[in-house]
Design a protein around this motif. Structure first.
Motif: not given
Length: 283
Positions: A256-259, A20-24, A246-252
């Protein structure tokens, strides 16, 4: 030949979260708008600190440079180039850093390849440090090559690897005087974490080959202790930061990655000096 082995305990990374992280990460990059050298987030905010200096955004050949904090100009000594960007096949980036030290000019080239973002299976990292100038320039460089088999990593970490002798992560470090072979194998710990064992074998090259046993007799224990302490320190940092992430998913997770692309709120991007024509975004 010298040998080294050390085991650390790490907080686990769920495979689904990793994918999911790679996709995001790909989503965040693809959602950036490109207007000349300017990169903007979907909400219109400029992306400070990075400009597109050549090519089309995320197309092979696209080159990005960080903005120099002193004058707001693109840094000529650092660049990231897109080699491939296809979610179903391969993502590949090349990052080059140049040091113009008159005594020992150096060039560090790192290439990261992922196969593939849609279904991560394998990853490769190659880092080459080359130097010129001086009689001993050849001894100041070297090459690191790593290969990660993602299809083996999680089964091995869960104790289900059918080929226990095949390390999911392995690589080599090649220097003019020595060559090191490294393997990394995860195993399940009783508390659900990973017990990750790092093994290395070092062989001397050229004139150093017959001297390596003598060198290791005097310095081997100290070298082993230093490497073990470095691995333990990296493990502490990993365990301190990873569980919350690792507890952050989806929009959260996306936020985080955008921030991570934006500077702290109390830090402002540098303004161009009079007469400068930076490639960054206008305010």
């Amino acid at each position: 030949m010298a040998r080294f082995q050390h085991t650390v305990t790490l907080a686990p990374v769920p495979r689904q979260w990793f994918e999911s992280c790679v996709t995001t990460l790909h989503d965040v990059a693809e959602d950036l708008d490109s207007d000349g050298g300017c990169l903007r987030l979907p909400d219109g905010r400029p992306l400070p600190g990075l400009v597109l200096s050549e090519g089309s955004h995320l197309r092979p050949g696209a080159r990005y440079r960080p903005v120099n904090g002193k004058d707001g100009q693109p840094d000529a000594d650092r660049a990231a180039t897109v080699l491939a960007w296809d979610r179903r096949r391969e993502t590949a980036l090349e990052v080059v850093t140049v040091d113009e030290d008159p005594a020992h000019p150096a060039r560090l080239t790192c290439v990261l390849r992922l196969l593939s973002a849609a279904r991560p299976r394998e990853a490769w990292l190659t880092a080459t440090l080359g130097t010129t100038g001086g009689k001993r320039a050849e001894y100041l460089g070297g090459t690191v090559r790593l290969h990660l088999d993602l299809g083996r990593w999680w089964p091995s970490a869960a104790g289900r690897n059918r080929r226990p002798l095949a390390a999911p992560l392995g690589g080599t470090l090649t220097h003019a005087l020595a060559r090191a072979t490294v393997t990394v194998v995860p195993r399940p710990a009783p508390d659900g974490r990973w017990r990750v064992t790092v093994k290395a074998r070092v062989r001397g090259r050229s004139l150093v080959r017959p001297l390596l046993p003598v060198v290791m007799a005097f310095m081997g224990r100290r070298a082993h202790r230093s490497i073990a302490e470095a691995l333990d320190g990296a493990a502490r940092e990993w365990n301190a930061r990873l569980p919350a992430l690792v507890h952050k998913e989806g929009e959260e997770l996306r936020a985080e990655l955008t921030g991570g692309l934006l500077p702290p709120r109390d830090v402002h991007p540098p303004r161009a000096l009079p007469g400068d024509t930076p490639l960054g975004c206008p305010e």
